[in-house]
Design an enzyme around this catalytic site. Structure first.
Site, mmCIF file in Angstrom:
data_model
loop_
_atom_site.group_PDB
_atom_site.id
_atom_site.type_symbol
_atom_site.label_atom_id
_atom_site.label_comp_id
_atom_site.label_asym_id
_atom_site.label_seq_id
_atom_site.Cartn_x
_atom_site.Cartn_y
_atom_site.Cartn_z
ATOM 1 N N ASP A 14 -6.443 -42.911 -17.885
ATOM 2 C CA ASP A 14 -6.208 -42.194 -19.140
ATOM 3 C C ASP A 14 -4.756 -42.344 -19.572
ATOM 4 O O ASP A 14 -3.843 -41.883 -18.886
ATOM 5 C CB ASP A 14 -6.546 -40.706 -18.975
ATOM 6 N N GLY A 40 -14.258 -36.788 -14.452
ATOM 7 C CA GLY A 40 -14.464 -35.413 -14.010
ATOM 8 C C GLY A 40 -14.285 -35.187 -12.519
ATOM 9 O O GLY A 40 -13.553 -34.291 -12.091
ATOM 10 N N SER A 92 -8.919 -45.389 -21.286
ATOM 11 C CA SER A 92 -9.041 -44.550 -22.471
ATOM 12 C C SER A 92 -7.653 -44.162 -22.963
ATOM 13 O O SER A 92 -6.683 -44.192 -22.197
ATOM 14 C CB SER A 92 -9.868 -43.294 -22.160
ATOM 15 N N SER A 222 -18.280 -23.100 -20.215
ATOM 16 C CA SER A 222 -16.926 -23.058 -20.768
ATOM 17 C C SER A 222 -17.014 -23.041 -22.287
ATOM 18 O O SER A 222 -17.765 -23.803 -22.887
ATOM 19 C CB SER A 222 -16.111 -24.260 -20.280
ATOM 20 N N GLN A 226 -12.566 -19.343 -26.580
ATOM 21 C CA GLN A 226 -13.358 -18.108 -26.500
ATOM 22 C C GLN A 226 -13.598 -17.658 -25.067
ATOM 23 O O GLN A 226 -14.229 -16.626 -24.846
ATOM 24 C CB GLN A 226 -14.700 -18.305 -27.219
ATOM 25 N N GLY A 227 -13.143 -18.431 -24.093
ATOM 26 C CA GLY A 227 -13.313 -18.036 -22.704
ATOM 27 C C GLY A 227 -14.484 -18.726 -22.046
ATOM 28 O O GLY A 227 -14.689 -19.923 -22.208
ATOM 29 N N ASP A 254 -12.263 -29.648 -16.617
ATOM 30 C CA ASP A 254 -12.153 -30.120 -15.236
ATOM 31 C C ASP A 254 -11.268 -29.194 -14.410
ATOM 32 O O ASP A 254 -11.538 -28.954 -13.222
ATOM 33 C CB ASP A 254 -11.582 -31.539 -15.212
#
Length: 308
Positions: A14, A40, A92, A222, A226-227, A254
């Site tokens: 990444d 992940g 990526s 997840s 908003q938690g 992750d």
């Protein structure tokens, strides 16, 4: 042997950079360039290791970019096994536009994987006794959608708790087997699984239905800023996220999962582990680009979430 074993079948290197503004045609000079391991399961292992736990990361890698990915993990002292493939590990690229604060993420699909290149994963899982086996990230496009289900079955035969964080057909197929200890969909992935938009109440009901059908013991959803919510046989728990200044949402999910798995492996009860996961997710968004959560930030945010 590490008690937490993670699998990443479609990892990446990444890359991250910042630019003043994203514009067509013109060259954009980048700043704050960095390269991080991506995928992940790799990120879960990195967070577990950062928190002081023992995790081994198994991943498919090929070509010069596979060697690059392996070297990046080596710099972080992550115990790992790279299973060779004929194709090249993908790269990526994410760009943060400083003028707007937006992240632009460019994610390649990854190489085709032959069936015999994936089979060693099952052998490795077969040799892992107890603890946790985590499959996180996307399946390669050429992989059968039931591969994670086969991995879950193999892990369960050895007394390991199987954890799943994926999407699409792979998520649906694996849950149909009913051998998952913990599944962590995002809100979007849960909506895709159930085929409709979900408000908070409907999301709780959907997560609980997964538990009631025996598809997973724990469902952690997840929900970004908003938690998150946690469903189990005892019911559903909804927790808001701490208020933090967001720099980048990359890696938050992750980080959430890695911290939660670390805590469960340490013997924490599910609700406490869930709260640590939320703290780690919030800690990830205050770091720039592709960086994951930092231990000091997790430790600072966790007390703000603990039950009274």
């Amino acid at each position: 042997m590490a008690s937490i074993l993670t699998f990443t079948l479609n990892p990446s290197v990444d890359l991250f950079s910042e630019v003043k503004a994203v514009r067509p045609i013109r060259k954009m000079r980048t700043q704050q360039d960095r390269a991080d391991p991506g995928g992940g399961g790799l990120n879960v292992a990195r967070v577990v290791t950062m928190l002081g736990g023992a995790a081994e990361a198994v991943f498919l890698g090929g070509g010069p970019t596979g060697d690059w990915l392996d070297s990046l993990l080596g710099k972080e002292n992550i115990p790992r096994r790279m299973l060779p493939i004929a194709g090249q590990t993908r790269v990526s690229f994410s760009v943060n536009e400083k003028s707007s604060g937006y992240d632009y993420r460019f994610v390649r699909g990854g190489p085709d994987i032959a069936a015999d290149e994936m089979m060693p994963c099952l052998d490795i899982a077969r040799g892992h006794k107890g603890g946790f086996v985590v499959a996180s990230g996307s399946l390669p496009a050429s992989a059968p959608p039931d591969f994670f289900a086969r991995l879950a079955r193999t892990a369960g035969e050895n007394g390991s708790r199987f954890v799943l964080d994926t999407s699409g057909e792979a998520l649906k197929t694996t849950l149909a087997e009913g051998r998952v200890y913990l599944v962590k969909p995002s809100m979007g992935e849960l909506e895709e699984l159930f085929g409709s938009e979900l408000d908070e109440k409907a999301a709780c009901e959907a997560a609980l239905s997964i538990v009631k059908r025996g598809q997973a013991e724990l469902v952690a959803v997840s929900m970004g800023a908003q938690g998150a919510l946690l469903a189990s046989a005892e019911g559903a728990i909804r927790k808001p996220a701490p208020h933090v200044k967001v720099r980048s949402a990359i890696g938050a999910g992750d980080s959430f999962l890695g911290a939660m798995i670390w805590a469960l492996n340490e013997g924490w009860v599910a609700e406490d582990a869930f709260e640590l996961g939320i703290a780690a997710g919030a800690a990830a968004v205050i770091t720039p680009g592709t960086q994951l959560c930092r231990r000091t930030d997790v430790e600072a945010l966790y007390p703000t979430l603990t039950r009274k």
